[in-house]
Motif scaffolding. Structure first.
Motif, PDB file in Angstrom:
ATOM      1  N   GLY A 219      13.755   7.290  45.842  1.00 16.44           N
ATOM      2  CA  GLY A 219      15.052   6.668  45.583  1.00 16.44           C
ATOM      3  C   GLY A 219      15.981   7.547  44.771  1.00 16.44           C
ATOM      4  O   GLY A 219      15.689   8.710  44.503  1.00 16.44           O
ATOM      5  N   ASP A 220      17.116   6.981  44.397  1.00 20.31           N
ATOM      6  CA  ASP A 220      18.103   7.677  43.583  1.00 20.31           C
ATOM      7  C   ASP A 220      18.125   7.074  42.182  1.00 20.31           C
ATOM      8  O   ASP A 220      17.851   5.882  42.002  1.00 20.31           O
ATOM      9  N   LEU A 221      18.475   7.883  41.226  1.00 22.05           N
ATOM     10  CA  LEU A 221      18.505   7.432  39.829  1.00 22.05           C
ATOM     11  C   LEU A 221      19.845   7.814  39.217  1.00 22.05           C
ATOM     12  O   LEU A 221      20.222   8.996  39.223  1.00 22.05           O
ATOM     13  N   ALA A 222      20.558   6.844  38.689  1.00 18.59           N
ATOM     14  CA  ALA A 222      21.867   7.125  38.100  1.00 18.59           C
ATOM     15  C   ALA A 222      21.754   7.999  36.862  1.00 18.59           C
ATOM     16  O   ALA A 222      22.648   8.777  36.547  1.00 18.59           O
ATOM     17  N   GLY A 223      20.650   7.877  36.158  1.00 16.99           N
ATOM     18  CA  GLY A 223      20.378   8.764  35.024  1.00 16.99           C
ATOM     19  C   GLY A 223      18.887   9.012  34.993  1.00 16.99           C
ATOM     20  O   GLY A 223      18.127   8.170  34.508  1.00 16.99           O
ATOM     21  N   GLY A 224      18.454  10.126  35.527  1.00 16.42           N
ATOM     22  CA  GLY A 224      17.015  10.342  35.680  1.00 16.42           C
ATOM     23  C   GLY A 224      16.581  11.740  35.292  1.00 16.42           C
ATOM     24  O   GLY A 224      17.405  12.628  35.034  1.00 16.42           O
ATOM     25  N   ASP A 225      15.264  11.891  35.254  1.00 17.73           N
ATOM     26  CA  ASP A 225      14.669  13.176  34.877  1.00 17.73           C
ATOM     27  C   ASP A 225      13.868  13.741  36.051  1.00 17.73           C
ATOM     28  O   ASP A 225      13.250  12.989  36.816  1.00 17.73           O
ATOM     29  N   VAL A 226      13.859  15.061  36.147  1.00 20.76           N
ATOM     30  CA  VAL A 226      13.042  15.751  37.157  1.00 20.76           C
ATOM     31  C   VAL A 226      12.195  16.783  36.431  1.00 20.76           C
ATOM     32  O   VAL A 226      12.717  17.697  35.791  1.00 20.76           O
ATOM     33  N   HIS A 227      10.889  16.614  36.546  1.00 18.86           N
ATOM     34  CA  HIS A 227       9.946  17.481  35.840  1.00 18.86           C
ATOM     35  C   HIS A 227       9.393  18.521  36.818  1.00 18.86           C
ATOM     36  O   HIS A 227       8.868  18.167  37.879  1.00 18.86           O
ATOM     37  N   VAL A 228       9.510  19.797  36.458  1.00 17.91           N
ATOM     38  CA  VAL A 228       9.057  20.901  37.306  1.00 17.91           C
ATOM     39  C   VAL A 228       8.057  21.756  36.519  1.00 17.91           C
ATOM     40  O   VAL A 228       8.296  22.105  35.355  1.00 17.91           O
ATOM     41  N   ARG A 229       6.954  22.073  37.167  1.00 14.87           N
ATOM     42  CA  ARG A 229       5.952  22.942  36.528  1.00 14.87           C
ATOM     43  C   ARG A 229       5.322  23.858  37.573  1.00 14.87           C
ATOM     44  O   ARG A 229       4.905  23.395  38.633  1.00 14.87           O
ATOM     45  N   ASP A 230       5.268  25.140  37.265  1.00 15.83           N
ATOM     46  CA  ASP A 230       4.635  26.140  38.146  1.00 15.83           C
ATOM     47  C   ASP A 230       5.162  26.059  39.574  1.00 15.83           C
ATOM     48  O   ASP A 230       4.400  26.188  40.542  1.00 15.83           O
ATOM     49  N   GLY A 231       6.448  25.813  39.697  1.00 17.73           N
ATOM     50  CA  GLY A 231       7.080  25.854  41.015  1.00 17.73           C
ATOM     51  C   GLY A 231       7.058  24.554  41.776  1.00 17.73           C
ATOM     52  O   GLY A 231       7.661  24.458  42.850  1.00 17.73           O
ATOM     53  N   ALA A 232       6.380  23.548  41.241  1.00 23.10           N
ATOM     54  CA  ALA A 232       6.272  22.274  41.962  1.00 23.10           C
ATOM     55  C   ALA A 232       6.991  21.160  41.212  1.00 23.10           C
ATOM     56  O   ALA A 232       7.162  21.214  39.983  1.00 23.10           O
ATOM     57  N   ILE A 233       7.433  20.159  41.955  1.00 24.59           N
ATOM     58  CA  ILE A 233       8.001  18.962  41.338  1.00 24.59           C
ATOM     59  C   ILE A 233       6.836  18.086  40.889  1.00 24.59           C
ATOM     60  O   ILE A 233       5.986  17.696  41.705  1.00 24.59           O
ATOM     61  N   VAL A 234       6.805  17.805  39.596  1.00 23.46           N
ATOM     62  CA  VAL A 234       5.702  17.011  39.036  1.00 23.46           C
ATOM     63  C   VAL A 234       6.066  15.538  39.038  1.00 23.46           C
ATOM     64  O   VAL A 234       5.253  14.680  39.387  1.00 23.46           O
ATOM     65  N   ALA A 235       7.291  15.229  38.644  1.00 21.93           N
ATOM     66  CA  ALA A 235       7.681  13.825  38.535  1.00 21.93           C
ATOM     67  C   ALA A 235       9.192  13.686  38.650  1.00 21.93           C
ATOM     68  O   ALA A 235       9.944  14.584  38.264  1.00 21.93           O
ATOM     69  N   VAL A 236       9.612  12.554  39.200  1.00 22.64           N
ATOM     70  CA  VAL A 236      11.025  12.163  39.231  1.00 22.64           C
ATOM     71  C   VAL A 236      11.059  10.719  38.749  1.00 22.64           C
ATOM     72  O   VAL A 236      10.492   9.836  39.395  1.00 22.64           O
ATOM     73  N   ALA A 237      11.698  10.490  37.604  1.00 22.74           N
ATOM     74  CA  ALA A 237      11.645   9.148  37.008  1.00 22.74           C
ATOM     75  C   ALA A 237      12.814   8.959  36.050  1.00 22.74           C
ATOM     76  O   ALA A 237      13.512   9.915  35.700  1.00 22.74           O
ATOM     77  N   ALA A 238      12.993   7.713  35.639  1.00 21.20           N
ATOM     78  CA  ALA A 238      14.078   7.417  34.700  1.00 21.20           C
ATOM     79  C   ALA A 238      13.886   8.167  33.400  1.00 21.20           C
ATOM     80  O   ALA A 238      14.853   8.607  32.762  1.00 21.20           O
ATOM     81  N   SER A 239      12.635   8.325  32.999  1.00 20.51           N
ATOM     82  CA  SER A 239      12.346   9.077  31.780  1.00 20.51           C
ATOM     83  C   SER A 239      10.973   9.730  31.917  1.00 20.51           C
ATOM     84  O   SER A 239       9.997   9.077  32.267  1.00 20.51           O
ATOM     85  N   VAL A 240      10.931  11.030  31.661  1.00 20.83           N
ATOM     86  CA  VAL A 240       9.682  11.783  31.797  1.00 20.83           C
ATOM     87  C   VAL A 240       9.282  12.317  30.427  1.00 20.83           C
ATOM     88  O   VAL A 240      10.120  12.853  29.696  1.00 20.83           O
ATOM     89  N   THR A 241       8.016  12.169  30.084  1.00 18.34           N
ATOM     90  CA  THR A 241       7.487  12.766  28.860  1.00 18.34           C
ATOM     91  C   THR A 241       6.748  14.040  29.228  1.00 18.34           C
ATOM     92  O   THR A 241       5.813  14.009  30.037  1.00 18.34           O
ATOM     93  N   ALA A 242       7.201  15.141  28.663  1.00 12.18           N
ATOM     94  CA  ALA A 242       6.577  16.428  28.979  1.00 12.18           C
ATOM     95  C   ALA A 242       6.647  17.328  27.760  1.00 12.18           C
ATOM     96  O   ALA A 242       7.522  18.189  27.648  1.00 12.18           O
ATOM     97  N   PRO A 243       5.736  17.139  26.815  1.00  8.43           N
ATOM     98  CA  PRO A 243       5.763  17.945  25.582  1.00  8.43           C
ATOM     99  C   PRO A 243       5.658  19.436  25.900  1.00  8.43           C
ATOM    100  O   PRO A 243       4.848  19.842  26.713  1.00  8.43           O
TER     101      PRO A 243
END
Ligand SMILES: [Zn+2]
Length: 474
Positions: A62-86
Motif C-alpha cells: 500500500g501507500d503511506l502518507a508518512g512512512g519509513d523505508v528501511h534498506v540494508r545491504d541493498g535490499a528493502i527490509v521494511a516499509v511501514a508507518a514507523s520503523v525501528t532500526a538502531p
C-alpha cells in the motif's frame, strides 16, 4: 529511434565506401580509461528514509502518507508507518515522495554524446545521418564514454533500470566496453547486444560473442543480456539493418536457444504479421514504437504474450496514431521508454504526462488510464517488461532497493495534493532529490554522490572531436 530519415542510397554509399575496414575488430578499451572515468561506486549501507509519502506500487504494501523505508545491504527490509532500526542512517524524507526508481525499457545510450553534432533544423544533421556517419568509426572507448554520459543523465532523472539498446556493437571489445560502462555507471539494466552499423544484411550476428557475453554476465546481480534485432520489415530498414524472415528465424532461434530475450523496432502490421506467420512471436519478444497497427496485430501479440515499449516523446512527433491504448485494451503489456536523448529529454514524468494527454486526445478519456496506472507503467510495468519484477519495480520488502525521492516543495509542485497527480501532471527530473540503486545512494540532494561528471563531459567531448575528424564531418 523513430523514422529512419537517412536516405538509404547515402547509407549504402557510405557503407560501401568504408567497406570491411569499418567492421574490423577494434582494440579493447583500456581498463585504466574505464576506471578513470568515474569514482568507485559508494558502498551499500543501512539507512531508513523517514517521513516520506511512500508509493510502494505493491497493493499488499500500500501507500503511506508518512512512512519509513528501511534498506540494508541493498535490499528493502521494511516499509511501514514507523520503523525501528538502531544504528541505521536516517535520510529525511519529509516533503518527498518515495517511490520505485523508473524502469525505462529502450534507450540507445551509445548515441548520447553525439548530440552536440546534431541540428534539428538541418536534415543532414539529424539523428540518423549523424549516428550513422560517426557510428561507423566508434572505438570501444567511444562506446564506453557515451554510455557513461548517458547513464549519468538517467540517474539524474530518477531512472534506476535501463534497457541499453546497443545497435552498434562493432566488435567483442565494443560489447565489453558497453557492459563495463553499465557496471561503472551503477544502474541496473539489460544489455541488448546488436549488430554493427553497416553490417551486410545477409550476414548473421556474432552469436559466438553473444554466448561469450552471456557467460561473462552469468550471476551478475545488476545486468542481464538480450539482443536488439535488425529490423525484419525491409521498408523500414535504414541504419539498423533489415533482415528477412529466414535470417530472423536463424538468428532468433539461436538466441532463444541461449535463453535470451529479443527486442525489435517495428511500427505497422508488416513485421508483426511476418513474425506471426513464421512462428516467431513470443513472450520473450519486446517490440518498440506501437504505431499504425491493427486489430489482427493486437490479437496476435496478446495471444503470444509479446509486449510493446512506447517512447511517447518521440512518437508524438511521428505520423500515425500512438496505439498504446489499443494495445492495452487488447491485453498487450506496454511499458515506457526514453529512446534517445539527442532530440528528447530523459524525462519519465513527461512521458507519463504525454501518454495521459494522448489518451484524452484520442478517446476523450473513455479509456480509463489513471495517474496511478501511468506510474505503474513507468515502474513495475517496466520491470515486468524486462523480466525483473521479482527483484525490482515496487517497494516490497525482500526486493532490491531501487528507489527515488521526489521533492514536492518546488514552485511548480506546491501545494502538494495527490501524489500520483503530482508525478504525472507536474513533476520534472529536476525534482528528483535522491536516487538509490541496489542500496547504493548514487544521487543525494540533487547531486551525484561519487561521480566526476565534469570528467565524463570532457571525455565525451574529446571522443566526439576525434570521431568528427575520422568521419571528415563538417
Ligand atoms: Zn529506438
Amino acid at each position: 529511434m523513430l523514422d529512419d530519415q537517412l536516405d538509404r542510397r547515402t547509407l549504402l554509399a557510405a557503407t560501401t565506401a568504408l567497406g570491411a575496414a569499418a567492421l574490423m575488430p577494434q582494440p579493447a578499451v583500456a581498463q585504466a580509461s574505464a576506471s578513470a572515468s568515474g569514482t568507485a561506486l559508494p558502498a551499500r549501507g543501512e539507512f531508513v528514509i523517514r517521513g516520506a509519502h511512500v508509493l510502494s506500487m505493491d497493493d499488499r504494501v500500500g501507500d503511506l502518507a508518512g512512512g519509513d523505508v528501511h534498506v540494508r545491504d541493498g535490499a528493502i527490509v521494511a516499509v511501514a508507518a514507523s520503523v525501528t532500526a538502531p544504528g541505521a542512517e536516517t535520510i529525511d524524507g519529509k516533503g518527498m515522495i518515495c517511490m520505485p526508481g523508473f524502469v525505462e525499457t529502450h534507450w540507445h545510450h551509445w548515441t548520447t554524446f553525439l548530440r552536440p553534432v546534431m541540428r534539428a533544423d538541418d536534415p543532414k544533421k539529424t539523428y540518423f545521418p549523424v549516428t550513422f556517419a560517426l557510428g561507423l568509426h566508434y572505438t570501444p572507448q567511444d562506446s564506453y564514454r557515451s554510455v557513461r554520459l548517458s547513464l549519468a543523465q538517467a540517474l539524474a532523472a530518477g531512472v534506476t533500470t535501463t534497457h541499453n539498446w546497443a545497435h552498434n556493437v562493432r566488435s567483442p571489445a565494443h560489447a565489453d566496453a558497453e557492459v563495463q560502462a553499465m557496471r561503472d555507471g551503477g544502474l541496473r539494466g539489460r544489455f541488448a547486444y546488436g549488430c554493427p552499423l553497416g553490417m551486410p544484411n545477409d550476414k548473421p550476428m556474432d552469436l559466438a560473442d553473444l554466448a561469450r557475453v552471456k557467460r561473462d554476465l552469468a550471476g551478475d546481480p545488476m545486468l542481464t543480456l538480450g539482443i536488439c534485432s535488425r529490423n525484419v520489415d525491409g521498408s523500414t530498414g535504414g541504419t539498423r539493418g533489415a533482415i528477412d524472415a529466414a535470417m530472423a528465424k536463424r538468428e532468433w532461434d539461436a538466441v532463444r536457444a541461449l535463453g535470451l530475450p529479443i527486442t525489435l523496432h517495428t511500427s505497422g502490421s508488416g513485421a508483426i504479421q511476418l513474425l506471426n506467420g513464421a512462428g516467431l512471436l513470443g513472450s520473450d519478444l519486446q517490440l518498440v514504437h506501437p504505431l499504425n497497427t491493427g486489430p489482427a496485430d493486437w490479437e496476435a501479440l496478446a495471444k503470444h504474450g509479446t509486449h510493446y515499449s512506447t517512447s511517447p516523446l518521440g512518437e508524438a512527433a511521428r505520423s500515425g496514431e500512438m496505439q498504446f491504448i489499443e494495445m492495452m485494451q487488447a491485453g498487450v503489456p506496454v511499458s515506457i521508454s526514453v529512446d534517445n536523448v539527442t532530440a528528447e529529454h530523459c524525462d519519465c514524468f513527461a512521458c507519463m504526462h504525454m501518454l495521459q494527454a494522448v489518451n484524452r486526445h484520442r478517446t476523450g478519456g473513455k479509456f480509463k488510464l489513471t495517474t496511478k496506472k501511468l506510474v505503474e507503467m513507468a515502474t513495475i510495468g517496466g520491470a515486468q517488461d524486462l523480466g525483473l519484477a521479482d527483484r525490482i519495480g515496487s517497494l516490497t520488502p525482500g526486493k532490491r532497493a531501487d528507489l527515488i525521492l521526489v521533492r514536492t516543495g518546488s514552485p511548480h509542485l506546491g501545494a502538494f495534493g495527490d501524489p500520483y497527480d503530482a508525478l504525472v501532471q507536474l513533476a520534472t527530473p529536476a525534482d528528483v532529490d535522491t536516487v538509490v540503486v541496489d542500496g547504493r545512494v548514487l544521487r543525494r540532494k540533487g547531486e551525484f554522490v561519487a561521480l566526476d561528471y565534469g570528467k565524463l563531459l570532457a571525455d565525451a567531448a574529446q571522443s566526439v572531436e576525434a570521431l568528427k575528424a575520422k568521419a571528415k564531418w563538417t
